[in-house]
Design a protein around this motif. Structure first.
Motif, mmCIF file in Angstrom:
data_model
loop_
_atom_site.group_PDB
_atom_site.id
_atom_site.type_symbol
_atom_site.label_atom_id
_atom_site.label_comp_id
_atom_site.label_asym_id
_atom_site.label_seq_id
_atom_site.Cartn_x
_atom_site.Cartn_y
_atom_site.Cartn_z
ATOM 1 N N UNK A 1 -30.611 -16.265 22.547
ATOM 2 C CA UNK A 1 -29.586 -17.205 22.995
ATOM 3 C C UNK A 1 -29.419 -17.169 24.511
ATOM 4 N N UNK A 2 -29.287 -18.351 25.084
ATOM 5 C CA UNK A 2 -29.022 -18.463 26.515
ATOM 6 C C UNK A 2 -27.701 -19.155 26.784
ATOM 7 N N UNK A 3 -26.917 -19.396 25.741
ATOM 8 C CA UNK A 3 -25.649 -20.106 25.873
ATOM 9 C C UNK A 3 -24.646 -19.281 26.664
ATOM 10 N N UNK A 4 -23.776 -19.975 27.377
ATOM 11 C CA UNK A 4 -22.738 -19.301 28.148
ATOM 12 C C UNK A 4 -21.670 -18.670 27.272
ATOM 13 N N UNK A 5 -21.398 -19.279 26.123
ATOM 14 C CA UNK A 5 -20.408 -18.758 25.177
ATOM 15 C C UNK A 5 -21.083 -18.498 23.839
ATOM 16 N N UNK A 6 -20.917 -17.297 23.330
ATOM 17 C CA UNK A 6 -21.496 -16.920 22.045
ATOM 18 C C UNK A 6 -20.412 -16.239 21.227
ATOM 19 N N UNK B 1 -22.664 -21.214 21.259
ATOM 20 C CA UNK B 1 -23.428 -20.930 20.047
ATOM 21 C C UNK B 1 -22.719 -19.866 19.215
ATOM 22 N N UNK B 2 -22.603 -20.143 17.929
ATOM 23 C CA UNK B 2 -22.058 -19.165 16.988
ATOM 24 C C UNK B 2 -23.170 -18.728 16.047
ATOM 25 N N UNK B 3 -23.309 -17.428 15.859
ATOM 26 C CA UNK B 3 -24.275 -16.881 14.911
ATOM 27 C C UNK B 3 -23.556 -16.575 13.608
ATOM 28 N N UNK B 4 -24.083 -17.098 12.498
ATOM 29 C CA UNK B 4 -23.546 -16.790 11.177
ATOM 30 C C UNK B 4 -24.374 -15.665 10.579
ATOM 31 N N UNK B 5 -23.724 -14.539 10.311
ATOM 32 C CA UNK B 5 -24.381 -13.343 9.793
ATOM 33 C C UNK B 5 -23.985 -13.156 8.334
ATOM 34 N N UNK B 6 -24.931 -13.275 7.412
ATOM 35 C CA UNK B 6 -24.595 -13.216 5.982
ATOM 36 C C UNK B 6 -24.299 -11.804 5.499
ATOM 37 N N UNK B 7 -23.902 -11.741 4.241
ATOM 38 C CA UNK B 7 -23.715 -10.464 3.575
ATOM 39 C C UNK B 7 -25.002 -10.052 2.887
ATOM 40 N N UNK B 8 -24.956 -8.972 2.159
ATOM 41 C CA UNK B 8 -26.140 -8.488 1.450
ATOM 42 C C UNK B 8 -26.581 -9.505 0.405
ATOM 43 N N UNK B 9 -25.668 -10.012 -0.384
ATOM 44 C CA UNK B 9 -26.013 -10.993 -1.406
ATOM 45 C C UNK B 9 -25.253 -12.296 -1.211
ATOM 46 N N UNK B 10 -24.807 -12.552 -0.005
ATOM 47 C CA UNK B 10 -23.969 -13.711 0.281
ATOM 48 C C UNK B 10 -24.589 -14.458 1.453
ATOM 49 N N UNK B 11 -25.383 -15.466 1.134
ATOM 50 C CA UNK B 11 -26.117 -16.196 2.177
ATOM 51 C C UNK B 11 -25.193 -17.136 2.955
ATOM 52 N N UNK B 12 -25.717 -17.719 4.009
ATOM 53 C CA UNK B 12 -24.946 -18.668 4.814
ATOM 54 C C UNK B 12 -24.689 -19.974 4.076
ATOM 55 N N UNK C 1 -19.473 -26.583 18.333
ATOM 56 C CA UNK C 1 -20.281 -25.393 18.562
ATOM 57 C C UNK C 1 -21.653 -25.620 17.946
ATOM 58 N N UNK C 2 -22.685 -25.137 18.577
ATOM 59 C CA UNK C 2 -23.997 -25.044 17.942
ATOM 60 C C UNK C 2 -23.942 -23.828 17.029
ATOM 61 N N UNK C 3 -24.540 -23.942 15.864
ATOM 62 C CA UNK C 3 -24.513 -22.849 14.889
ATOM 63 C C UNK C 3 -25.937 -22.381 14.608
ATOM 64 N N UNK C 4 -26.149 -21.086 14.739
ATOM 65 C CA UNK C 4 -27.419 -20.484 14.344
ATOM 66 C C UNK C 4 -27.159 -19.709 13.054
#
Length: 193
Positions: free
Chosen positions: A81-86, A20-31, A48-51
């Protein structure tokens, strides 16, 4: 200091549930914006699963509180998250999760990392997991030589601003997006299974 909840919501796009990969946005820059959109595409192309994190940054958030807020938001998202790889992929404000990535030995892609903030260069340099930085030479957040000093892999785009765009040059801006996407795709491919 801040409420115990993630501001906004998250959207999960299925791939391999063990990664699982988490996409973390910016202040004014959404995913939904181009850099994170194509980061998502690169991740999904490698199963990859993407959150996607859709946070709403408090209007009064500033200075040292920003790092604490991003850390808290990211820890909450990781806690689900419970994924083995993050891995973490952050843009601008989202790159303040770099100390957490280093602490947990998580691979990371940092788009326009806030290297001008005290301690960020060092925090990114402490990462032991694969880490990719992408920034531009016309971005005040990307001081000359800072990316190199971290010792991490990086792509520096000449003349690019904080959105990795070139002022007055839409074609060159799209070419920068392609270069950034190619670098992210190669990085994710290099992580293997």
């Amino acid at each position: 200091m801040f409420p115990d909840k993630i501001y906004g919501a998250s959207t999960r796009i299925a791939g391999d549930p063990s990664r699982v990969a988490l996409l973390l946005p910016g202040r004014g820059y959404s995913v939904a914006r181009p850099l994170l959109h194509y980061a998502r595409k690169a991740l999904l192309a490698h199963d990859w699963t993407v959150q996607e994190i859709w946070w709403e940054v408090p209007e009064d958030l500033a200075g040292d509180d920003s790092a604490a807020w991003v850390d808290g938001q990211t820890r909450q998202a990781l806690g689900r998250e419970g994924a083995g790889s993050v891995m973490l992929v952050g843009k601008s404000l989202g790159t303040l999760a770099a100390p957490l990535a280093a602490e947990r030995a998580l691979p990371a892609i940092w788009l326009t990392p806030l290297l001008h903030i005290d301690g960020m260069e060092r925090a990114i340099g402490l990462a032991t997991a694969p880490t990719l930085l992408i920034g531009g030479t016309r971005d005040v957040s990307w001081p000359p030589g800072a990316a190199e000093r971290t010792g991490q892999e990086y792509l520096e785009l000449t003349g690019a601003d904080h959105a990795l765009e070139l002022m007055g040059d839409p074609v060159g801006s799209v070419e920068n997006l392609a270069r950034a996407t190619a670098a992210m795709t190669a990085f994710v491919a290099g992580l293997g299974r």
